[in-house]
Design an enzyme around this catalytic site. Structure first.
Site, short mmCIF file in Angstrom:
data_model
loop_
_atom_site.label_atom_id
_atom_site.label_comp_id
_atom_site.label_asym_id
_atom_site.label_seq_id
_atom_site.Cartn_x
_atom_site.Cartn_y
_atom_site.Cartn_z
N CYS A 130 0.81 -1.22 0.00
CA CYS A 130 0.00 0.00 0.00
C CYS A 130 0.84 1.28 0.00
O CYS A 130 0.56 2.23 -0.74
CB CYS A 130 -0.95 0.01 1.19
SG CYS A 130 -0.17 -0.49 2.74
N HIS A 237 -2.91 6.41 4.40
CA HIS A 237 -1.49 6.59 4.71
C HIS A 237 -1.01 7.95 4.20
O HIS A 237 -1.41 8.39 3.11
CB HIS A 237 -0.64 5.53 4.00
CG HIS A 237 -0.82 4.13 4.50
ND1 HIS A 237 -1.48 3.80 5.66
CD2 HIS A 237 -0.35 2.96 3.99
CE1 HIS A 237 -1.44 2.49 5.84
NE2 HIS A 237 -0.78 1.95 4.83
N ASN A 310 -5.37 3.71 2.02
CA ASN A 310 -4.54 2.51 1.92
C ASN A 310 -5.32 1.26 1.59
O ASN A 310 -4.77 0.30 1.06
CB ASN A 310 -3.76 2.30 3.22
CG ASN A 310 -4.66 2.25 4.45
OD1 ASN A 310 -5.44 3.18 4.69
ND2 ASN A 310 -4.59 1.19 5.22
#
Ligand code: A2P
Length: 333
Positions: A130, A237, A310
């Site tokens: 990711c 993220h 993510n």
């Protein structure tokens, strides 16, 4: 147009359920969908595409009926065992685990970045980590225009990247409960450890970013270092990316290059406090970039702040986009 038989392996998991959501949104030319998980959830019902699907137990004969595509997100050991079985029966596996990513026979693909690598598949295509995926969406346009000499990654990663257990550690930690998934409390904390430590002092997550970046950008000489950190954020993220380019650049032109890049949205208006943030990226398929500024400490250096969901772009969306590209390639033959 041909209609394809599609399997989803790990359909009950966090990424698996997002596969289903993204498949509902994107409406692939599917003749049928079959949902697999472990014996634990076999027989359970999942509503999908307006119907009730019964989850089937994955076993050695699951692929006998002849699927065209299988999206896997059921952990490395499930992929290790079942992806080759599926591939041997003529099904193309798009695998979200790290099991096959660095195998030289397996393309590692971000559709906005290296779609042509899909053509080299021998039955398995790997979905990158990711944190690597979102970095690639922002870095590829810079690589193409200026060349990249060195990358320094510092990540701020959401707990959902550690699955349901990670999510619950933050939720329960807010109520004062001890962590179960992480080594330390994540609420009101930052953990400079994602996955296990390797002999070189880096974590596995950090070395995934280094190695996967080199493979996707097709440059083994790229100098890269990474520090990956788990932060008390549920979804999406964030990454500080420091890049040394090979050629000099004009900052406005560089910003315009990023604005024109596929799958990337520039959010960069510091005067009005506009920059990418996890709460805004959550639920989106795009990658967001901001805080674009010159690194004045080196020649040709630039700093970026890159944020993406993510579970969507970092996992499910990217895999479904690979499936869409694959179908496009089959249809154009
Ligand atoms: P199950 O729900 O039956 O355990 P997550 O990453 O969110 O933990 O999800 C993992 C997914 O992988 C779940 O759908 C889980 O199914 C599935 N899974 C785990 N082990 C196996 C296995 N041996 N065979 C098939 N699916 C598996």
């Amino acid at each position: 147009m041909k209609q394809y038989k599609i399997a989803v392996v790990g359909a009950t998991g966090m990424v698996g359920r997002t596969f289903l959501k993204v498949l509902e949104e994107r409406k692939l030319p599917a003749q049928s969908y079959t949902l697999f998980a472990s014996a634990r959830s076999a027989g359970s019902k999942i509503s999908f595409m307006g119907e009730e699907y019964t989850v089937q137990e994955l076993n050695e004969h699951s692929f006998d009926e002849g699927f065209d595509i299988a999206l896997f997100s059921a952990g490395g050991s499930t992929s290790e065992k079942f992806a080759p079985i599926a591939a041997s029966k003529g099904c193309v596996v798009i695998d979200n685990s790290s099991q096959w990513r660095m195998d030289p026979e397996v393309p590692l693909v971000v559709p906005e970045v290296n779609p042509d690598d899909i053509k080299k598949h021998k039955g398995i295509i790997a979905n990158p980590n990711c944190s690597t995926i979102q970095a690639m969406v922002a870095l590829r346009p810079l690589q193409l225009k200026y060349g990249i000499r060195r990358i320094v990654y510092s990540t701020y990663q959401a707990v959902s990247g550690a699955g349901l257990g990670g999510y619950q550690d933050l939720e329960n930690g807010m109520k004062g409960e001890a962590p179960k998934k992480f080594n330390h409390p994540i609420f009101s904390n930052c953990l400079p450890q994602i996955d296990v430590f390797l002999p070189n002092g880096y974590t596995k997550e950090e070395m995934k970013m280094v190695n996967e970046t080199r493979k996707i950008l097709g440059d083994d000489t790229l100098r890269i270092t990474a520090t990956t950190v788990r932060v008390p954020v549920f979804m999406a993220h964030s990454e500080s990316i420091n890049v040394e380019l090979k050629k000099p650049f004009d900052l406005d032109e560089l910003r315009a290059t990023l604005e024109a890049a596929p799958g990337l949205i520039v959010q960069d208006d510091p005067e009005h406090a506009v920059y990418p943030m996890p709460i805004n990226a959550q639920g989106k398929d795009e990658t967001f970039v901001g805080r674009i500024r010159r690194d004045e400490s080196v020649e040709n250096g630039v700093n970026l702040w890159v944020v993406a969901d993510n579970i969507r772009k970092g996992a499910a969306t990217n895999a479904v986009q690979i499936a869409q590209k694959l179908i496009e390639m089959w249809e154009s033959k």
